[in-house]
Design a protein around this motif. Structure first.
Motif, PDB file in Angstrom:
ATOM      1  N   LEU A 104       3.921   4.683   9.676  1.00  0.00           N
ATOM      2  CA  LEU A 104       3.593   6.098   9.475  1.00  0.00           C
ATOM      3  C   LEU A 104       2.164   6.422   9.900  1.00  0.00           C
ATOM      4  CD1 LEU A 104       5.250   6.505   5.960  1.00  0.00           C
ATOM      5  CD2 LEU A 104       6.116   7.389   8.121  1.00  0.00           C
ATOM      6  N   GLY A 105       1.572   5.550  10.718  1.00  0.00           N
ATOM      7  CA  GLY A 105       0.240   5.825  11.227  1.00  0.00           C
ATOM      8  C   GLY A 105      -0.822   4.851  10.792  1.00  0.00           C
ATOM      9  N   GLY A 106      -0.457   3.925   9.897  1.00  0.00           N
ATOM     10  CA  GLY A 106      -1.421   2.928   9.452  1.00  0.00           C
ATOM     11  C   GLY A 106      -2.244   3.365   8.260  1.00  0.00           C
ATOM     12  N   LYS A 107      -3.091   2.456   7.790  1.00  0.00           N
ATOM     13  CA  LYS A 107      -3.864   2.688   6.570  1.00  0.00           C
ATOM     14  C   LYS A 107      -5.016   3.662   6.799  1.00  0.00           C
ATOM     15  CE  LYS A 107      -4.722  -1.656   5.474  1.00  0.00           C
ATOM     16  NZ  LYS A 107      -5.194  -2.849   4.722  1.00  0.00           N
ATOM     17  N   CYS A 108      -5.174   4.585   5.857  1.00  0.00           N
ATOM     18  CA  CYS A 108      -6.373   5.422   5.766  1.00  0.00           C
ATOM     19  C   CYS A 108      -7.352   4.868   4.743  1.00  0.00           C
ATOM     20  CB  CYS A 108      -6.000   6.852   5.364  1.00  0.00           C
ATOM     21  SG  CYS A 108      -5.101   7.774   6.623  1.00  0.00           S
ATOM     22  N   ARG A 109      -6.889   3.945   3.913  1.00  0.00           N
ATOM     23  CA  ARG A 109      -7.734   3.385   2.844  1.00  0.00           C
ATOM     24  C   ARG A 109      -7.226   2.007   2.479  1.00  0.00           C
ATOM     25  NH1 ARG A 109      -5.432   7.718   1.614  1.00  0.00           N
ATOM     26  NH2 ARG A 109      -7.417   8.830   1.427  1.00  0.00           N
ATOM     27  N   GLU A 110      -8.090   1.238   1.852  1.00  0.00           N
ATOM     28  CA  GLU A 110      -7.746  -0.119   1.436  1.00  0.00           C
ATOM     29  C   GLU A 110      -7.199  -0.167   0.010  1.00  0.00           C
ATOM     30  OE1 GLU A 110      -7.772  -2.661   3.481  1.00  0.00           O
ATOM     31  OE2 GLU A 110      -8.606  -1.422   5.098  1.00  0.00           O
ATOM     32  N   THR A 111      -7.603   0.799  -0.808  1.00  0.00           N
ATOM     33  CA  THR A 111      -7.157   0.849  -2.194  1.00  0.00           C
ATOM     34  C   THR A 111      -6.791   2.285  -2.563  1.00  0.00           C
ATOM     35  OG1 THR A 111      -9.396   1.203  -3.059  1.00  0.00           O
ATOM     36  CG2 THR A 111      -8.640  -1.083  -2.862  1.00  0.00           C
ATOM     37  N   ALA A 112      -6.007   2.423  -3.625  1.00  0.00           N
ATOM     38  CA  ALA A 112      -5.608   3.742  -4.109  1.00  0.00           C
ATOM     39  C   ALA A 112      -6.013   3.869  -5.571  1.00  0.00           C
ATOM     40  CB  ALA A 112      -4.099   3.948  -3.959  1.00  0.00           C
ATOM     41  N   ARG A 113      -6.876   4.830  -5.858  1.00  0.00           N
ATOM     42  CA  ARG A 113      -7.321   5.054  -7.237  1.00  0.00           C
ATOM     43  C   ARG A 113      -6.154   5.565  -8.072  1.00  0.00           C
ATOM     44  NH1 ARG A 113     -11.414   9.763  -9.233  1.00  0.00           N
ATOM     45  NH2 ARG A 113     -11.916   8.933 -11.298  1.00  0.00           N
ATOM     46  N   VAL A 114      -6.041   5.051  -9.297  1.00  0.00           N
ATOM     47  CA  VAL A 114      -4.934   5.442 -10.168  1.00  0.00           C
ATOM     48  C   VAL A 114      -5.464   6.003 -11.480  1.00  0.00           C
ATOM     49  CG1 VAL A 114      -3.409   3.685  -9.181  1.00  0.00           C
ATOM     50  CG2 VAL A 114      -4.696   3.158 -11.257  1.00  0.00           C
ATOM     51  N   TYR A 115      -4.605   6.760 -12.170  1.00  0.00           N
ATOM     52  CA  TYR A 115      -4.978   7.185 -13.517  1.00  0.00           C
ATOM     53  C   TYR A 115      -4.009   6.619 -14.542  1.00  0.00           C
ATOM     54  CZ  TYR A 115      -1.680  11.275 -13.527  1.00  0.00           C
ATOM     55  OH  TYR A 115      -0.588  12.102 -13.498  1.00  0.00           O
ATOM     56  N   GLN A 302       2.684   3.444  -0.584  1.00  0.00           N
ATOM     57  CA  GLN A 302       2.877   3.535   0.872  1.00  0.00           C
ATOM     58  C   GLN A 302       2.420   4.895   1.381  1.00  0.00           C
ATOM     59  OE1 GLN A 302       3.911   0.844   2.734  1.00  0.00           O
ATOM     60  NE2 GLN A 302       3.860  -0.261   0.786  1.00  0.00           N
ATOM     61  N   LEU A 303       2.727   5.942   0.625  1.00  0.00           N
ATOM     62  CA  LEU A 303       2.279   7.284   0.990  1.00  0.00           C
ATOM     63  C   LEU A 303       0.764   7.395   0.862  1.00  0.00           C
ATOM     64  CD1 LEU A 303       3.044  10.286   1.660  1.00  0.00           C
ATOM     65  CD2 LEU A 303       3.041  10.666  -0.825  1.00  0.00           C
ATOM     66  N   ALA A 304       0.234   6.945  -0.265  1.00  0.00           N
ATOM     67  CA  ALA A 304      -1.214   7.031  -0.500  1.00  0.00           C
ATOM     68  C   ALA A 304      -2.006   6.332   0.597  1.00  0.00           C
ATOM     69  CB  ALA A 304      -1.554   6.417  -1.855  1.00  0.00           C
ATOM     70  N   ALA A 305      -1.458   5.246   1.118  1.00  0.00           N
ATOM     71  CA  ALA A 305      -2.169   4.466   2.124  1.00  0.00           C
ATOM     72  C   ALA A 305      -2.333   5.204   3.444  1.00  0.00           C
ATOM     73  CB  ALA A 305      -1.430   3.148   2.371  1.00  0.00           C
ATOM     74  N   CYS A 306      -1.367   6.070   3.788  1.00  0.00           N
ATOM     75  CA  CYS A 306      -1.334   6.585   5.162  1.00  0.00           C
ATOM     76  C   CYS A 306      -1.661   8.066   5.295  1.00  0.00           C
ATOM     77  CB  CYS A 306       0.037   6.294   5.793  1.00  0.00           C
ATOM     78  SG  CYS A 306       1.414   7.217   5.069  1.00  0.00           S
ATOM     79  N   ILE A 307      -2.033   8.741   4.210  1.00  0.00           N
ATOM     80  CA  ILE A 307      -2.392  10.155   4.324  1.00  0.00           C
ATOM     81  C   ILE A 307      -3.894  10.326   4.095  1.00  0.00           C
ATOM     82  CG2 ILE A 307      -0.102  11.002   3.665  1.00  0.00           C
ATOM     83  CD1 ILE A 307      -1.208  11.564   0.863  1.00  0.00           C
ATOM     84  N   ILE A 340      -4.633  -2.213  -4.933  1.00  0.00           N
ATOM     85  CA  ILE A 340      -4.913  -2.714  -3.591  1.00  0.00           C
ATOM     86  C   ILE A 340      -3.688  -2.441  -2.719  1.00  0.00           C
ATOM     87  CG2 ILE A 340      -5.415  -4.761  -2.209  1.00  0.00           C
ATOM     88  CD1 ILE A 340      -6.770  -5.906  -4.767  1.00  0.00           C
ATOM     89  N   VAL A 341      -3.898  -1.777  -1.600  1.00  0.00           N
ATOM     90  CA  VAL A 341      -2.794  -1.473  -0.695  1.00  0.00           C
ATOM     91  C   VAL A 341      -2.226  -2.789  -0.170  1.00  0.00           C
ATOM     92  CG1 VAL A 341      -2.134  -0.381   1.480  1.00  0.00           C
ATOM     93  CG2 VAL A 341      -3.719   0.788  -0.072  1.00  0.00           C
ATOM     94  N   PRO A 342      -0.923  -3.043  -0.408  1.00  0.00           N
ATOM     95  CA  PRO A 342      -0.359  -4.345  -0.048  1.00  0.00           C
ATOM     96  C   PRO A 342      -0.058  -4.452   1.442  1.00  0.00           C
ATOM     97  CG  PRO A 342       1.354  -2.953  -0.941  1.00  0.00           C
ATOM     98  CD  PRO A 342       0.061  -2.163  -1.046  1.00  0.00           C
ATOM     99  N   ASP A 343       0.106  -5.688   1.906  1.00  0.00           N
ATOM    100  CA  ASP A 343       0.485  -5.890   3.297  1.00  0.00           C
ATOM    101  C   ASP A 343       1.877  -6.494   3.432  1.00  0.00           C
ATOM    102  OD1 ASP A 343       0.009  -8.456   2.420  1.00  0.00           O
ATOM    103  OD2 ASP A 343      -1.658  -8.849   3.781  1.00  0.00           O
ATOM    104  N   ALA A 344       2.655  -6.488   2.335  1.00  0.00           N
ATOM    105  CA  ALA A 344       4.016  -7.013   2.377  1.00  0.00           C
ATOM    106  C   ALA A 344       4.914  -6.079   3.182  1.00  0.00           C
ATOM    107  CB  ALA A 344       4.558  -7.169   0.957  1.00  0.00           C
ATOM    108  N   PRO A 345       5.938  -6.601   3.841  1.00  0.00           N
ATOM    109  CA  PRO A 345       6.849  -5.743   4.606  1.00  0.00           C
ATOM    110  C   PRO A 345       7.590  -4.756   3.723  1.00  0.00           C
ATOM    111  CG  PRO A 345       7.110  -8.052   5.231  1.00  0.00           C
ATOM    112  CD  PRO A 345       6.267  -8.027   3.991  1.00  0.00           C
ATOM    113  N   GLY A 346       7.966  -3.627   4.312  1.00  0.00           N
ATOM    114  CA  GLY A 346       8.702  -2.597   3.580  1.00  0.00           C
ATOM    115  C   GLY A 346       7.819  -1.926   2.549  1.00  0.00           C
ATOM    116  N   ILE A 347       8.381  -1.648   1.371  1.00  0.00           N
ATOM    117  CA  ILE A 347       7.570  -1.060   0.304  1.00  0.00           C
ATOM    118  C   ILE A 347       6.956  -2.131  -0.585  1.00  0.00           C
ATOM    119  CG2 ILE A 347       8.861   1.115   0.333  1.00  0.00           C
ATOM    120  CD1 ILE A 347      10.207   0.228  -2.297  1.00  0.00           C
TER     121      ILE A 347
END
Length: 379
Positions: A104-115, A302-307, A340-347
């Motif tokens: 979907l365009g690759g990573k925009c970030r390495e990690t995703a902040r959560v609440y 997966q969405l958080a990583a690529c937008i 941490i945005v994973p690098d495993a295949p699929g989701i």
């Protein structure tokens, strides 16, 4: 590669969908139809009449075919379509041996902040939840209501003055407890009229909440926009919306600064990526809704990583949730309040083979809270 089998799996409070192929690849998805999971499972059974034998990699075509075939919509149907879409993206990632975000365009970030989810029937319990989150390294807390998580069986009544004043005092105490180190995501659960929402919003502005979520019922976008115009706190909403058109109308009317698409309800990864693009064009950010299982969390990441306009990810926690190790195998890890945005295949997640047996299905109770006068009260 062809789709050979589609199965629905109920476990705990969740509905999972597995899509199998003749290449030995299985995709996993989840429906976010909440209290209507049985209906959503039947919608999956309807959709599979078309999908069996099809190429799983034609994801957008299948989405359009299923969505536009019989013209009818709704949470049960959209939850089913979302689960299938996520599973097809999972297959695609595994087929090309890459994470979905890479397609979907690759990573925009390495990690995703959560609440962190905070629950409590008393103010003291909610304050303790905020403190626990801070101690655990989280920098944001959500699902944080100023009205308490009271039992739905308990009739509700407060005067307007008491209702608004108590809520303002609660938010003040949450802020005092965590200082400036933790953002407060204030969740109203659609409990207020527009007039009440404006009064409360103005009353808590000084505590600088990250956002003010669903202050009024989202059925009327103009009412949400009315509240947004009258206060300085950003509105977050969208968990009940199903389509890109609904999100476009919400944003074009100024009804939100943070949109909350549910990847398991609003059309899966395919449509959530489009919703994020619409939000980007309006200068709005995305906080994916996620009250579900780790499968939903994995799809959200997966969405958080690529937008580019991702802001924060809901991360469900609570004593009533099954251990993640018991229901799934996951590649997700969390450090200091960031996944941490994973690098495993699929989701990057697999359902445990015995999940349904270890965690028998628990249908949600159908209890609507009532006011003291006997009328329905939103909670």
């Amino acid at each position: 590669m062809r789709i050979t089998e589609i199965n629905t799996i109920f476990a705990d409070r969740y509905l999972f969908v597995e899509v199998k192929t003749d290449a030995g690849i299985t995709g996993l998805g989840e429906s976010g139809a909440w209290a209507f999971l049985e209906a959503s499972a039947e919608a999956v059974n309807t959709f599979k009449r078309y999908l069996i034998g099809e190429d799983p990699l034609r994801i957008e075509h299948h989405w359009q075919y299923l969505y536009r075939c019989y013209h009818f919509r709704g949470a049960a149907i959209m939850g089913a379509l979302s689960a299938i879409d996520i599973a097809l993206w999972d297959i695609a990632g595994k087929s090309f041996n890459v994470p979905v975000y890479q397609l979907l365009g690759g990573k925009c970030r390495e990690t995703a902040r959560v609440y962190y989810h905070v629950f409590g029937e008393t103010r003291e319990e909610l304050i303790q939840g905020c403190l626990d989150a801070k101690a655990g390294g989280f920098t944001a807390v959500g699902h944080l209501t100023p009205f308490l998580d009271e039992p739905r069986e308990r009739p509700y009544f407060k005067t307007h003055r008491a209702k608004i004043a108590d809520a303002i005092e609660s938010v003040a105490e949450y802020r005092d407890a965590v200082g400036d180190d933790v953002d407060l995501c204030i969740e109203i659960h659609r409990q207020l009229s527009p007039a009440e929402a404006i009064a409360l919003g103005r009353g808590i502005e000084e505590f600088h909440p990250f956002f003010y979520e669903d202050p009024v019922r989202p059925d009327n976008i103009d009412a949400m926009a009315e509240v947004a115009r009258a206060i300085s706190i950003p509105i977050a909403t969208g968990e009940r919306l199903h389509t890109i058109e609904e999100f476009e109308m919400l944003l074009s009317r100024g009804g939100a600064r943070y949109v909350r698409p549910d990847v398991c309800l609003a059309g899966g990864i395919s449509q959530s990526k489009k919703i994020a693009a619409i939000a980007e064009a309006h200068g709005a950010q995305v906080v994916p809704h996620n009250p579900l299982s780790p499968v939903s969390t994995a799809a959200c990441i997966q969405l958080a990583a690529c937008i580019p306009n991702f802001a924060l990810q809901e991360y469900p926690t609570g004593e009533d949730l099954p251990p993640k190790s018991g229901i799934v195998r996951s590649s997700l890890t969390i450090e200091d309040g960031f996944i941490i945005v994973p690098d495993a295949p699929g989701i990057g997640i697999e359902l445990m083979p015995d999940a349904a047996e270890r965690y028998p299905y628990k249908a949600r109770e159908y209890v609507t809270r009532l006011h003291k006068d006997g009328s329905v009260f939103d909670q």
